[in-house]
Design an enzyme around this catalytic site. Structure first.
Site, short mmCIF file in Angstrom:
data_model
loop_
_atom_site.label_atom_id
_atom_site.label_comp_id
_atom_site.label_asym_id
_atom_site.label_seq_id
_atom_site.Cartn_x
_atom_site.Cartn_y
_atom_site.Cartn_z
N SER A 1 -42.09 14.46 -42.38
CA SER A 1 -42.00 15.55 -43.37
C SER A 1 -43.39 16.16 -43.51
O SER A 1 -44.40 15.48 -43.31
CB SER A 1 -41.57 15.00 -44.73
OG SER A 1 -41.82 15.96 -45.76
N TYR B 1 -43.12 9.17 -51.42
CA TYR B 1 -42.44 9.80 -50.27
C TYR B 1 -43.48 10.29 -49.25
O TYR B 1 -43.33 10.08 -48.05
CB TYR B 1 -41.57 10.95 -50.77
CG TYR B 1 -40.82 11.68 -49.68
CD1 TYR B 1 -39.75 11.08 -49.02
CD2 TYR B 1 -41.17 12.99 -49.32
CE1 TYR B 1 -39.07 11.76 -48.02
CE2 TYR B 1 -40.48 13.67 -48.34
CZ TYR B 1 -39.43 13.05 -47.69
OH TYR B 1 -38.75 13.72 -46.69
N LYS C 1 -43.81 8.96 -45.39
CA LYS C 1 -43.72 9.85 -44.23
C LYS C 1 -45.03 9.90 -43.46
O LYS C 1 -45.04 10.08 -42.24
CB LYS C 1 -43.28 11.25 -44.68
CG LYS C 1 -41.84 11.30 -45.18
CD LYS C 1 -40.84 10.90 -44.09
CE LYS C 1 -39.40 11.05 -44.54
NZ LYS C 1 -38.43 10.71 -43.47
N1 LIG Z 1 -34.19 18.02 -46.82
C1 LIG Z 1 -35.50 18.20 -46.71
O1 LIG Z 1 -36.09 19.11 -47.33
C2 LIG Z 1 -36.32 17.33 -45.80
C3 LIG Z 1 -37.60 17.77 -45.42
C4 LIG Z 1 -38.37 17.00 -44.58
C5 LIG Z 1 -37.87 15.79 -44.11
N2 LIG Z 1 -36.62 15.38 -44.48
C6 LIG Z 1 -36.16 14.10 -43.97
O2 LIG Z 1 -35.03 14.33 -43.16
C7 LIG Z 1 -34.22 13.15 -43.15
C8 LIG Z 1 -32.78 13.54 -43.45
O3 LIG Z 1 -32.74 14.09 -44.75
P1 LIG Z 1 -31.66 15.18 -45.18
O4 LIG Z 1 -32.39 16.36 -45.70
O5 LIG Z 1 -30.65 15.37 -44.12
O6 LIG Z 1 -31.04 14.43 -46.46
P2 LIG Z 1 -29.53 14.00 -46.80
O7 LIG Z 1 -28.60 15.13 -46.54
O8 LIG Z 1 -29.60 13.43 -48.17
O9 LIG Z 1 -29.23 12.85 -45.74
C9 LIG Z 1 -29.85 11.59 -45.84
C10 LIG Z 1 -29.15 10.64 -44.91
O10 LIG Z 1 -29.80 9.35 -44.99
C11 LIG Z 1 -28.80 8.36 -45.12
N3 LIG Z 1 -29.25 7.21 -45.89
C12 LIG Z 1 -29.89 7.21 -47.09
N4 LIG Z 1 -30.09 5.94 -47.51
C13 LIG Z 1 -29.56 5.13 -46.55
C14 LIG Z 1 -29.45 3.73 -46.40
N5 LIG Z 1 -29.90 2.87 -47.32
N6 LIG Z 1 -28.85 3.24 -45.28
C15 LIG Z 1 -28.38 4.09 -44.34
N7 LIG Z 1 -28.45 5.42 -44.42
C16 LIG Z 1 -29.03 5.95 -45.52
C17 LIG Z 1 -27.66 9.05 -45.86
O11 LIG Z 1 -26.46 8.38 -45.53
P3 LIG Z 1 -25.41 7.85 -46.65
O12 LIG Z 1 -25.40 8.82 -47.77
O13 LIG Z 1 -24.13 7.77 -45.89
O14 LIG Z 1 -25.95 6.53 -47.04
C18 LIG Z 1 -27.69 10.44 -45.26
O15 LIG Z 1 -26.92 10.48 -44.08
C19 LIG Z 1 -34.83 12.20 -44.17
O16 LIG Z 1 -35.64 11.26 -43.51
C20 LIG Z 1 -35.70 13.11 -45.01
O17 LIG Z 1 -36.78 12.42 -45.57
C21 LIG Z 1 -35.82 16.13 -45.30
#
Ligand SMILES: NC(=O)c1ccc[n+]([C@@H]2O[C@H](COP(=O)([O-])OP(=O)(O)OC[C@H]3O[C@@H](n4cnc5c(N)ncnc54)[C@H](OP(=O)(O)O)[C@@H]3O)[C@@H](O)[C@H]2O)c1
Length: 285
Positions: free
Chosen positions: A171, A184, A188
């Protein structure tokens, strides 16, 4: 999109299809699809939502065999619908979660994983002094420890095969540190340092490491952490755009990917002139 059947469900502990009382018929639940072993295989975590789900769909459209993981089985089945993806629900925060998932995935694919996309992650926002210790543990566990442990479990098969790519989702918070996202950011940043070090260790093995660094992405991430995205810039990008960047990185063997590309700038300015960076941050937020 390659359509070869429906998603299949496995119990991560036993590799067997679990029997659960639910709304779907047991026939539907027990429908299993033999994964295609003549295609490249991607294991995608976080595939039940957001970036992971979009990435899984992008790879399936590109003809890869998918293994999709997350905790929400129903959401995983939606991601897998219309493909031959293997569905492996797993809680990566559980002590044995990463090991059991890796074992089930390697068993399901005959030991072949060409790309591991470690997309699972959680956030927490608020002043650090108010952050409950349990939340500190959860963020570090899911975002950093579990990611590293999953890579540790999957990597030997890649190294033995002499090919593969580990894709770590970082991130921009991990590059520059974002206020009210201290833990966080730390997690990251740890992922980013790990990517750099691991890449050096794997030189000459045929296995590459990609660090994907997104800015804000329009997913359920912010709802789940309980605090909406409140900045006016950068504007959130789509999970499909990040998925496209992951796809290109794996196809072209890219080591570092920023989405959007201009996000390399804040980290560079901070690296070259940290005082100036902080003054700009103070002024423009
Ligand atoms: N959205 C942003 O602005 C952003 C920006 C930079 C980086 N990121 C990174 O991108 C990645 C994906 O995020 P996203 O935006 O797609 O968020 P999201 O829609 O909330 O998806 C998060 C995913 O992580 C899984 N997860 C969470 N806790 C878990 C656990 N204990 N065991 C297994 N799976 C787990 C969730 O699965 P379940 O719900 O099925 O458990 C879900 O599939 C993350 O690493 C996040 O830090 C996001």
């Amino acid at each position: 999109m390659t359509h070869t059947g429906s998603g299949s469900t496995y119990d991560p502990e036993t590799g067997a299809v679990p029997r659960r009382v639910g709304t779907r018929s047991s026939a539907a639940r027990e429908r299993r699809v033999t994964p295609r072993r003549d295609r490249r295989v991607a294991l995608v975590t976080g595939a039940s939502s957001g970036i992971g789900a979009a990435t899984a769909r992008r790879f399936a459209a590109g003809g890869w065999q998918l293994v999709v993981s997350g905790r929400d089985r129903r959401a995983l089945e939606e991601t897998a619908a219309g493909t031959s993806a293997v569905v492996l629900p797993a809680d990566l925060a559980a002590p044995d979660g990463p090991r059991l998932l890796a074992e089930s995935a390697l068993r399901a694919t005959g030991g072949r994983i060409d790309a591991l996309v470690a997309g699972a992650g959680i956030g927490w926002a608020g002043p650090f002094v108010t952050m409950p210790p349990t939340a500190i543990d959860q963020v570090l566990n899911v975002d950093l420890t579990a990611t590293l442990r999953l890579v540790r479990e999957v990597l030997p098969a890649m190294v033995e095969a002499g090919r593969g790519r580990v894709v770590l989702v970082g991130s921009v918070a991990g590059c520059v540190g974002v206020r009210n996202e201290a833990v966080y950011s730390a997690a990251k940043s740890g992922v980013a340092a790990f990517a750099e070090a691991l890449r050096q260790e794997l030189r000459g093995t045929g296995v590459g490491v990609t660090l994907v660094t997104p800015g804000p992405v329009d997913t359920a991430f912010f709802d789940r952490r309980g605090t909406p995205y409140q900045r006016s810039r950068p504007r959130p990008t789509s999970p499909g755009r990040v998925a496209g960047a992951v796809w290109d990185a794996v196809r072209l063997g890219r080591d570092d990917v920023y989405v959007p590309g201009w996000l390399t700038l804040p980290g560079r300015v901070r690296g070259i002139a940290p005082s100036l960076y902080r003054r700009l941050l103070h002024r423009f937020g």
